[in-house]
Motif scaffolding. Structure first.
Motif, PDB file in Angstrom:
ATOM      1  N   ASP A 313     -46.302  -7.740  72.351  1.00  0.00           N
ATOM      2  CA  ASP A 313     -46.174  -8.101  73.576  1.00  0.00           C
ATOM      3  C   ASP A 313     -48.004  -9.164  72.731  1.00  0.00           C
ATOM      4  O   ASP A 313     -47.858 -10.515  72.983  1.00  0.00           O
ATOM      5  CB  ASP A 313     -47.541  -7.217  74.286  1.00  0.00           C
ATOM      6  N   ASN A 314     -49.109  -8.807  71.600  1.00  0.00           N
ATOM      7  CA  ASN A 314     -49.474  -9.733  70.623  1.00  0.00           C
ATOM      8  C   ASN A 314     -48.536 -11.540  70.522  1.00  0.00           C
ATOM      9  O   ASN A 314     -48.794 -12.496  70.542  1.00  0.00           O
ATOM     10  CB  ASN A 314     -50.523  -9.191  70.061  1.00  0.00           C
ATOM     11  N   PHE A 315     -46.849 -10.672  69.674  1.00  0.00           N
ATOM     12  CA  PHE A 315     -46.694 -11.467  69.473  1.00  0.00           C
ATOM     13  C   PHE A 315     -46.008 -12.928  70.009  1.00  0.00           C
ATOM     14  O   PHE A 315     -46.061 -14.016  69.920  1.00  0.00           O
ATOM     15  CB  PHE A 315     -45.343 -11.117  68.701  1.00  0.00           C
ATOM     16  N   LEU A 316     -46.026 -12.185  71.356  1.00  0.00           N
ATOM     17  CA  LEU A 316     -45.378 -13.627  72.449  1.00  0.00           C
ATOM     18  C   LEU A 316     -46.121 -14.503  73.495  1.00  0.00           C
ATOM     19  O   LEU A 316     -45.999 -15.150  73.479  1.00  0.00           O
ATOM     20  CB  LEU A 316     -44.508 -12.202  73.343  1.00  0.00           C
ATOM     21  N   GLU A 317     -47.809 -13.751  72.324  1.00  0.00           N
ATOM     22  CA  GLU A 317     -48.023 -14.576  73.778  1.00  0.00           C
ATOM     23  C   GLU A 317     -48.632 -15.223  72.273  1.00  0.00           C
ATOM     24  O   GLU A 317     -49.128 -17.205  72.583  1.00  0.00           O
ATOM     25  CB  GLU A 317     -49.876 -13.662  73.393  1.00  0.00           C
ATOM     26  N   LEU A 318     -48.584 -14.693  71.513  1.00  0.00           N
ATOM     27  CA  LEU A 318     -49.156 -15.962  69.569  1.00  0.00           C
ATOM     28  C   LEU A 318     -47.993 -16.867  69.705  1.00  0.00           C
ATOM     29  O   LEU A 318     -48.221 -17.619  69.797  1.00  0.00           O
ATOM     30  CB  LEU A 318     -48.981 -15.050  68.606  1.00  0.00           C
ATOM     31  N   ILE A 319     -47.395 -17.017  69.863  1.00  0.00           N
ATOM     32  CA  ILE A 319     -46.065 -18.031  70.129  1.00  0.00           C
ATOM     33  C   ILE A 319     -46.259 -18.843  71.023  1.00  0.00           C
ATOM     34  O   ILE A 319     -45.530 -19.819  70.991  1.00  0.00           O
ATOM     35  CB  ILE A 319     -44.611 -17.635  69.396  1.00  0.00           C
ATOM     36  N   ALA A 320     -46.046 -18.055  72.413  1.00  0.00           N
ATOM     37  CA  ALA A 320     -46.539 -18.876  73.250  1.00  0.00           C
ATOM     38  C   ALA A 320     -47.696 -20.310  73.345  1.00  0.00           C
ATOM     39  O   ALA A 320     -48.603 -20.615  73.942  1.00  0.00           O
ATOM     40  CB  ALA A 320     -46.591 -18.306  74.842  1.00  0.00           C
ATOM     41  N   GLY A 321     -48.256 -19.715  72.248  1.00  0.00           N
ATOM     42  CA  GLY A 321     -49.953 -20.304  71.999  1.00  0.00           C
ATOM     43  C   GLY A 321     -50.835 -19.491  72.774  1.00  0.00           C
ATOM     44  O   GLY A 321     -51.700 -20.802  72.946  1.00  0.00           O
ATOM     45  N   LYS A 322     -51.011 -18.745  72.644  1.00  0.00           N
ATOM     46  CA  LYS A 322     -52.098 -17.793  74.093  1.00  0.00           C
ATOM     47  C   LYS A 322     -52.614 -17.094  72.579  1.00  0.00           C
ATOM     48  O   LYS A 322     -52.276 -16.500  71.624  1.00  0.00           O
ATOM     49  CB  LYS A 322     -52.145 -16.960  74.899  1.00  0.00           C
ATOM     50  N   PRO A 323     -53.852 -16.624  72.928  1.00  0.00           N
ATOM     51  CA  PRO A 323     -55.168 -15.642  72.031  1.00  0.00           C
ATOM     52  C   PRO A 323     -54.425 -14.121  71.817  1.00  0.00           C
ATOM     53  O   PRO A 323     -53.760 -13.998  73.376  1.00  0.00           O
ATOM     54  CB  PRO A 323     -56.190 -15.085  72.318  1.00  0.00           C
ATOM     55  N   MET A 324     -53.986 -13.544  71.274  1.00  0.00           N
ATOM     56  CA  MET A 324     -53.295 -12.342  71.017  1.00  0.00           C
ATOM     57  C   MET A 324     -54.755 -11.530  71.517  1.00  0.00           C
ATOM     58  O   MET A 324     -55.728 -11.164  72.074  1.00  0.00           O
ATOM     59  CB  MET A 324     -53.196 -12.191  70.110  1.00  0.00           C
ATOM     60  N   THR A 325     -54.046 -10.798  72.766  1.00  0.00           N
ATOM     61  CA  THR A 325     -54.998  -9.859  73.784  1.00  0.00           C
ATOM     62  C   THR A 325     -55.384  -8.201  73.288  1.00  0.00           C
ATOM     63  O   THR A 325     -56.326  -7.542  73.735  1.00  0.00           O
ATOM     64  CB  THR A 325     -55.200 -10.451  75.087  1.00  0.00           C
ATOM     65  N   GLY A 326     -53.966  -8.404  72.797  1.00  0.00           N
ATOM     66  CA  GLY A 326     -53.921  -6.397  72.435  1.00  0.00           C
ATOM     67  C   GLY A 326     -54.397  -6.287  71.149  1.00  0.00           C
ATOM     68  O   GLY A 326     -54.568  -7.253  70.280  1.00  0.00           O
ATOM     69  N   SER A 327     -55.037  -4.552  71.440  1.00  0.00           N
ATOM     70  CA  SER A 327     -55.449  -4.011  70.284  1.00  0.00           C
ATOM     71  C   SER A 327     -55.882  -3.025  69.737  1.00  0.00           C
ATOM     72  O   SER A 327     -55.449  -2.326  70.757  1.00  0.00           O
ATOM     73  CB  SER A 327     -57.338  -4.316  70.284  1.00  0.00           C
ATOM     74  N   PHE A 328     -54.805  -2.402  69.101  1.00  0.00           N
ATOM     75  CA  PHE A 328     -54.274  -1.537  67.878  1.00  0.00           C
ATOM     76  C   PHE A 328     -55.660  -0.114  68.062  1.00  0.00           C
ATOM     77  O   PHE A 328     -56.725  -0.992  67.066  1.00  0.00           O
ATOM     78  CB  PHE A 328     -53.467  -1.689  67.083  1.00  0.00           C
ATOM     79  N   ASP A 329     -56.040   0.787  68.227  1.00  0.00           N
ATOM     80  CA  ASP A 329     -56.658   1.598  68.025  1.00  0.00           C
ATOM     81  C   ASP A 329     -56.735   2.484  66.824  1.00  0.00           C
ATOM     82  O   ASP A 329     -57.750   3.779  67.127  1.00  0.00           O
ATOM     83  CB  ASP A 329     -56.886   2.422  69.475  1.00  0.00           C
ATOM     84  N   GLY A 330     -55.101   2.306  65.612  1.00  0.00           N
ATOM     85  CA  GLY A 330     -54.937   3.536  65.580  1.00  0.00           C
ATOM     86  C   GLY A 330     -54.715   4.458  65.403  1.00  0.00           C
ATOM     87  O   GLY A 330     -54.313   6.046  64.608  1.00  0.00           O
ATOM     88  N   HIS A 331     -54.079   4.501  66.796  1.00  0.00           N
ATOM     89  CA  HIS A 331     -53.305   5.930  67.660  1.00  0.00           C
ATOM     90  C   HIS A 331     -52.203   6.497  66.475  1.00  0.00           C
ATOM     91  O   HIS A 331     -51.492   5.438  66.215  1.00  0.00           O
ATOM     92  CB  HIS A 331     -53.141   5.782  68.433  1.00  0.00           C
ATOM     93  N   ALA A 332     -52.510   7.483  66.349  1.00  0.00           N
ATOM     94  CA  ALA A 332     -51.514   8.464  65.759  1.00  0.00           C
ATOM     95  C   ALA A 332     -51.645   9.907  65.891  1.00  0.00           C
ATOM     96  O   ALA A 332     -52.349  10.826  66.914  1.00  0.00           O
ATOM     97  CB  ALA A 332     -52.207   8.638  64.244  1.00  0.00           C
TER      98      ALA A 332
END
Ligand SMILES: Cc1cc2nc3c(=O)[nH]c(=O)nc-3n(C[C@H](O)[C@H](O)[C@H](O)COP(=O)(O)OP(=O)(O)OC[C@H]3O[C@@H](n4cnc5c(N)ncnc54)[C@H](O)[C@@H]3O)c2cc1C
Length: 418
Positions: A313-332
């Motif tokens: 999701d972040n990558f799609l935002e990035l290439i659309a010129g938007k800030p990346m809004t997703g934040s990974f929390d280290g979930h395992a």
């Protein structure tokens, strides 16, 4: 002009990324290329079961190219170097691949060459690993002939991928020796550089008492200096010695050598990234996903899975010129086989250690956290099917990418299922 997304590594993370993005990127606008050195995708969690004959070698591998969606280009070659300034990757066969964005998904590899004496005369005679297909198969043969003596399970240094796998191996060995009626003739020892059985306090206490119950000797804080292969002894920097008849070691794990050659890695060849976006700290057009990055959580397939969800999701935002809004929390989360057809489950992230409770739903579970149950064991076995048929193809799994506190309680002990 077509833009290039280049993924280095067609393992768990690289395959999921390519497949998920192939469905979401315009095929006319984006070419996706994945590079790997061979065309055999292993189900690495299966290596744990090979030594005990629970899985057979033919159940481990599938062709890599067949796991990739139509429209993803697969290049079978060894990566030589990344030239981050030129946006170009060179392969050892001389080919060059240009990229607009690069994903390093080259994982981590056991390196027995890094400990003096490990690859000496006893390698694959009385010293084995199970973190490789070859090692796990050789160990299966060695275990068949082992019915008395000192069996030492050893972790060289953290971090390692699947940090619970050495404990799982130890529990399975204990159960297997019991089944064969020779447990009382074998001294079982678990040697770790950690101060206890595991990294986090609640899990360490619980898993430590499971070792005790099974009369498995714990040797903590053991920083190995070398193996004396003539004396068949582990020697630590503080001059402790641990003799073995059969050693099952987890060698030092390191990221890929090309990461070091490219000037992109830390001292263990892991790529320093922003732990919430997986974007390289040095180059905005490079990401490292899966075991290849330096994020401070377990190196595990589950982490690859949850972080890929955020990354895509972040990558799609990035290439659309938007800030990346997703934040990974280290979930395992990781199933832990404990022998006798039972297992535990742990679920945690950067901030929350593994706790007791139920997962994914409060009360209903159906999985129990930090508690031995048959259902957890069945979950672990079912995972192989889920891996090939849901995770790798990039299909949605009904589990949230972020860790949830629902169902968790902070207690320090869990009772065994009756
Ligand atoms: C014994 C064992 C048990 C495990 N059990 C579990 C478990 O129960 N649960 C869990 O979540 N995880 C488990 N794991 C961990 C899990 O398998 C890994 O964390 C996961 O596969 C990481 O995915 P990745 O894509 O980062 O790396 P990988 O899947 O290892 O892929 C990296 C790829 O990069 C390629 N590559 C590297 N260097 C180069 C190069 N120079 N040129 C070309 N290609 C290159 C490699 O060939 C490889 O295919 C286990 C691992 C082991 C070893």
């Amino acid at each position: 002009m077509t833009r290039q997304l280049l993924v280095l590594g067609a393992g768990t993370a690289g395959t999921m990324i390519a497949n998920k993005l192939r469905h979401r990127l315009d095929a006319g606008a984006w070419e996706i290329t994945v590079v790997d050195r061979d065309d055999l995708h292993p189900y690495q969690p299966g290596y744990l079961f090979l030594p005990f004959g629970i899985y057979t070698p033919d159940q481990i591998h599938r062709p890599r190219h067949a796991q990739l969606a139509d429209g993803v280009r697969f290049v079978e070659a060894e990566v030589e170097r990344v030239d981050a300034e030129a946006h170009r990757v060179s392969l050892t066969d001389g080919r060059l691949l240009d990229y607009d964005y690069l994903v390093i998904a080259s994982g981590t590899t056991p390196r027995p060459d890094q400990t003096p004496g490990m690859l000496g005369s006893q390698w694959r005679r009385s010293i084995f690993d199970f973190y490789t297909f070859e090692g796990a198969n050789a160990l299966a043969t060695a275990l068949q002939g082992f019915d008395h003596g000192r069996l030492v399970v050893h972790i060289t240094e953290m971090p390692i991928k699947c940090p619970v796998a050495p404990l799982e191996f130890t529990f399975l060995a204990d159960a297997w020796l019991h089944e064969r009626g020779v447990r009382d003739r074998v001294e079982l020892v678990f040697v770790t550089p950690l101060p206890g059985a595991f990294t986090k306090p609640v899990a360490a206490e619980h898993l430590g008492s499971m070792l005790e119950e099974r009369k498995i000797l714990l040797e903590p804080d053991f920083m190995i200096e070398r193996i004396d292969d003539e004396a068949k002894t582990l020697v630590s920097y503080d001059e402790r010695e641990i003799p073995f008849d059969l050693l099952v070691t987890i060698p030092l794990n390191m990221g890929a050598d090309f990461v070091e050659r490219s000037g992109l890695g830390d001292e263990l060849n892991y790529v320093p990234v922003n732990k919430h976006t997986l974007q390289s700290k040095a180059h905005a057009d490079i990401f490292a996903v899966g075991d290849a990055s330096d994020i401070p959580t377990s190196k595990a397939g589950s982490v690859a899975h949850f972080s890929v969800e955020i990354f895509v999701d972040n990558f799609l935002e990035l290439i659309a010129g938007k800030p990346m809004t997703g934040s990974f929390d280290g979930h395992a989360n990781c199933f832990i086989e404990s022998g006798d057809h039972k297992g535990l489950l742990i679920d945690f992230n950067y901030d929350t250690e593994p706790l007791t409770g139920s997962y994914p739903l409060p009360l209903a579970g159906p999985m129990a956290l930090l508690k031995e149950t048959r259902r957890n064991h069945l979950g672990k076995l079912a995972f192989r099917w889920i891996y090939w048929n849901v995770l790798l193809p990039g299909r949605p799994l009904p589990l949230p990418a972020h860790m949830s506190m629902a169902g968790k309680h902070a207690v320090t002990a869990a009772t065994k299922e009756e």
